[in-house]
Design an enzyme around this catalytic site. Structure first.
Site, PDB file in Angstrom:
ATOM      1  CE  LYS A 132      -4.091  -1.790  -0.061  1.00  0.00           C
ATOM      2  NZ  LYS A 132      -4.983  -1.560  -1.220  1.00  0.00           N
ATOM      3  CG  ASP A 151      -9.088  -1.240  -7.904  1.00  0.00           C
ATOM      4  OD1 ASP A 151     -10.301  -1.376  -8.122  1.00  0.00           O
ATOM      5  OD2 ASP A 151      -8.561  -1.649  -6.848  1.00  0.00           O
ATOM      6  CE  LYS A 210     -11.704  -3.524  -4.823  1.00  0.00           C
ATOM      7  NZ  LYS A 210     -10.500  -3.340  -5.635  1.00  0.00           N
TER       8      LYS A 210
END
Length: 371
Positions: free
Chosen positions: A165, A243, A267
């Site tokens: 991250k 993303d 997602k």
């Protein structure tokens, strides 16, 4: 076959490790999941799960999902679940936008349709076999030493792919990535995921600090917009994955046009379930873009859904996915776990998703409508 009942629950899934951190000091202590069961007039059922990690990550949120699903669930009554795309069109006609509301309903309808056909979901979606998908796990820690310790812990847990991250201080972030790379070696696949956290200037500084070979990483969603990610191309020639910006087919087309979609993450809650996710995935395959299918929340029910969708993606374009059941302290389904060592693998033969709900864990539903 007609849908005669729709039942839905909400459940908080606390993290095993206490907290989950993203760029910008965004911290959550658990996932908010919504679980749906759709029942047909012959007594057969389909189940689905989707959820959120809070409004600091995405626009979707649990109160909105609960309110929207309460309004939308009656629309499914009387519909034929054997054609999930048709059901999805009816939901879209009844409610504009709000894809996160439709996601768990759509997943449950797909499960019911596959069970009615006697097929595992991966086969109903056009897959060749119950193929495995590699698992990754995020690496957190403020200092390089903390990140290295976290990376070693992930490898000890069996993961062979790491997602570090980043997205805050570009120099410290680069130091952390370089430290992890030095500690785990060049054979471990590494992603640096900013979750939209970098400004364009910070992203440029970050990639410069990584050095000429970019530490051999995949750079995931460095900036909040496709335009800024495209401008970063003058400083970063390595692979880039989108993303948060992949919300629709037009978004994928634009990302591909701008040259920032070496890979995409789809997602399910964000895009609206299996129906739109499958369309985005199929277009990505036609464009030669590598695909990850996952979500932002869930347990074994969500994991199994990812396993089937990824298994139906051609192997040369299948990237990796997550296993949320290992992140959280609660599991609300019975059936075999899809995790198989360092991969996620769907059941080969069980119809649909092959799982049953544990209502004793879920408690009282917030929706229970019938024809």
């Amino acid at each position: 076959m007609k849908i005669t009942r729709v039942t839905a629950w909400s459940i908080k899934l606390p993290y095993v490790e206490g907290v989950y951190r993203m760029s910008g000091d965004r911290i959550t202590t658990g996932m908010d999941a919504v679980v749906v069961r759709v029942t047909a007039d012959d007594g057969s059922v389909g189940i689905g799960e989707s959820g959120t990690v809070g409004v600091t990550f995405d626009a979707q949120n649990l109160p909105g999902q609960v309110a929207g699903l309460t309004a939308l669930a009656p629309v499914l009554l009387g519909l034929d679940p054997s054609g999930p795309q048709s059901v999805y069109r009816r939901m879209s006609a009844a409610m504009t936008g709000h894809p996160y509301v439709k996601a768990p309903l759509d997943i449950a309808v797909w499960d019911l349709a596959a069970r009615a056909d006697g097929l595992p979901l991966w086969q109903r979606l056009g897959g060749d076999a119950a193929e495995p998908t590699p698992l990754y796990r995020p690496v957190q820690g403020h200092t390089p030493d903390d990140a290295v310790a976290s990376a070693h812990h992930r490898l000890e847990q069996g993961y062979q792919r790491l997602q570090v991250k980043v997205g805050d201080d570009p120099i410290l972030d680069a130091q952390r990535v370089l430290a992890v790379r030095a500690a785990v070696g060049s054979e471990i696949v590494m992603f640096a995921d900013a979750n939209c956290g970098f400004s364009l200037s910070s992203a440029r500084r970050f990639v410069r600090e990584l050095g000429s070979d970019g530490a051999g990483i995949f750079l995931e969603q460095p900036c909040a917009t496709l335009t800024d990610c495209a401008l970063l191309r003058s400083s970063w020639s390595g692979p880039m994955v989108m993303d948060e910006t992949i919300v629709s087919v037009p978004a994928l087309i634009e990302a591909h046009r701008l040259g920032v979609a070496d890979g995409i993450t789809v997602k399910l809650t964000r895009v609206g379930g299996i129906t739109p996710a499958g369309t985005i995935r199929d277009l990505a395959v036609e464009l030669g873009v590598r695909v990850t299918v996952e979500d932002a929340s869930g347990c074994d029910l969500a994991d199994t859904t990812f396993a089937h969708l990824n298994a139906s993606t051609p192997g040369h374009l299948r990237v990796h996915t997550v296993d949320f059941a290992s992140w959280v302290t609660i599991n609300h389904v019975d059936g075999p776990s899809p995790r198989d060592g360092s991969v996620l693998r769907p059941q080969a033969d069980a119809p649909g998703l092959g799982l049953t709900l544990r209502e004793d864990v879920l408690g009282e539903p917030f929706v229970d409508v019938s024809a």
